[in-house]
Design an enzyme around this catalytic site. Structure first.
Site, PDB file in Angstrom:
ATOM      1  N   GLY A   1       0.798  -1.225   0.000  1.00  0.00           N
ATOM      2  CA  GLY A   1       0.000   0.000   0.000  1.00  0.00           C
ATOM      3  C   GLY A   1       0.829   1.272   0.000  1.00  0.00           C
TER       4      GLY A   1
ATOM      5  CE1 TYR B   1      -0.467  11.879   5.414  1.00  0.00           C
ATOM      6  CE2 TYR B   1      -1.530  10.882   7.326  1.00  0.00           C
ATOM      7  CZ  TYR B   1      -0.813  11.921   6.756  1.00  0.00           C
ATOM      8  OH  TYR B   1      -0.438  12.993   7.530  1.00  0.00           O
TER       9      TYR B   1
ATOM     10  CG  ASP C   1      -6.711  -6.169  -5.055  1.00  0.00           C
ATOM     11  OD1 ASP C   1      -7.030  -6.315  -3.859  1.00  0.00           O
ATOM     12  OD2 ASP C   1      -7.409  -5.527  -5.861  1.00  0.00           O
TER      13      ASP C   1
ATOM     14  CB  ALA D   1      -2.112  -2.440   1.881  1.00  0.00           C
TER      15      ALA D   1
ATOM     16  CE  LYS E   1      -6.262  -1.487  10.746  1.00  0.00           C
ATOM     17  NZ  LYS E   1      -5.415  -1.569   9.516  1.00  0.00           N
TER      18      LYS E   1
ATOM     19  N   PRO F   1      -1.534   2.754  15.654  1.00  0.00           N
ATOM     20  CG  PRO F   1      -0.870   3.501  13.566  1.00  0.00           C
ATOM     21  CD  PRO F   1      -1.470   2.324  14.251  1.00  0.00           C
TER      22      PRO F   1
END
Length: 332
Positions: A8, A12, A58, A79, A155, A178
């Site tokens: 990924g 960001y 992917d 990712a 997650k 995070p």
């Protein structure tokens, strides 16, 4: 120096991790779902030449993963599957997250990778609990049986699946969890937390929402990934990444107004009453994902990362101001 795969890399956190690795002298591979994004990725990463390879893979399929991992010393699995619509069922987000994580771990095991650092989230730690006065730590896990959003469930279950997988053999695993990630942007893809700052700045947020969470600079998140990749003490550990105390949304807004002056003229100062916010969360799709944390303080501590790895996050007030500067320069 090492060969490192960053999954990924157009995202960001992934972009900043790749940039930190390149700056440290490593050779980087990164995966994207569409190779048409390679020029954008190279621009984001300051045109690193032949020390960067961009490969197509992917999380939703096996193709490309063994080629991406072959010969790598480490993998930073950053990712995460994204949806362009509200999921009709939790499984729409959970299944791709779990399956994609296991796909990367299998490829890493088959390639003899030394260690995988997985980007998890505070969403795998602090959700679905009763109110508490003590900060969350790495010993805490989100309660997936509680009324929480699909993202936090995905997650949590993806990280749980990763730990279960390596318990049966495979590469060393470290997870980085995070809090809300802010900081300068490298390109048009950035975190939902930054979108919240952008909406404050452009006046799209009529009132501030009543909840508090930790925040952390994306550059410090990348630095923690690199420490987690190489430090012997990191093996088999989780690390929360947050900079100091949690902040209410009104605190974040106050920093923007103080540090940016007139450029933050549209940032609201009024906080939405809790009962109103909870009512809107029942009917507003954008707010529904926040329903479990309204009125709550999701304070957490990064003392473990600071103690074991020597990680030192920068002051979050500086990060908030730089986030605003960066978004304004991008025209967001």
């Amino acid at each position: 120096m090492a060969d490192v795969l960053v999954t990924g890399g157009s995202g960001y956190i992934g972009g900043w991790c790749a940039l930190a690795l390149l700056d440290a002298g490593h050779t980087v591979r990164t995966t994207v779902r569409d190779l048409a994004r390679e020029p954008q990725v190279r621009t984001m990463l300051h045109e690193p030449g032949d020390r960067l390879r961009v490969l197509r893979a992917d999380l939703g399929g096996d193709a490309g993963w063994h080629e991406a991992v072959a010969g790598c010393d480490y993998v930073l699995h950053v990712a995460s599957p994204t949806l362009t619509h509200q999921p009709r069922t939790d499984d729409e987000m959970i299944r791709p997250a779990v399956d994609g994580t296991l796909r990367v771990l299998r490829a890493a095991r088959d390639a003899g990778v030394r260690r995988v650092v997985m980007t998890s989230a505070i969403g795998a730690v602090a959700y679905g609990h009763e109110p508490r006065d003590t900060p969350f730590t790495e010993r805490d896990w989100t309660n997936v049986d509680a009324d929480i959003a699909p993202y936090q469930k995905s997650k949590t279950l993806a990280e749980r699946a990763a730990w279960d997988y390596v318990a049966g053999g495979g590469p060393e695993l470290v997870t980085v969890n995070p809090a809300a990630v802010l900081g300068p942007v490298l390109g048009p893809d950035y975190s939902p937390s930054l979108n919240g700052i952008a909406r404050m700045l452009d006046g799209q947020l009529p009132a501030l929402l009543p909840f508090a969470t930790g925040y952390v600079d994306v550059r410090d998140v990348a630095a923690l990934h690199l420490l987690a990749m190489t430090e012997p003490a990191a093996a088999g550990e989780r690390f929360i990444a947050t900079a100091g105390r949690s902040l209410w949304q009104r605190d974040v807004a106050a920093v923007l107004r103080e540090r940016l002056g007139e450029r933050a003229a549209k940032v609201p100062s009024r906080e939405m009453p809790l009962l109103v916010a909870r009512g809107l969360a029942k009917v507003n799709p954008e707010m529904r994902a926040l329903r479990a944390i309204l009125g709550r303080n999701l304070d957490a501590t990064s003392a473990k990362a600071e103690r074991l790895l020597g990680w030192k996050p920068r002051p979050i007030e500086d990060t908030i101001a730089e986030t605003g500067e960066s978004l304004l320069a991008l025209g967001k």
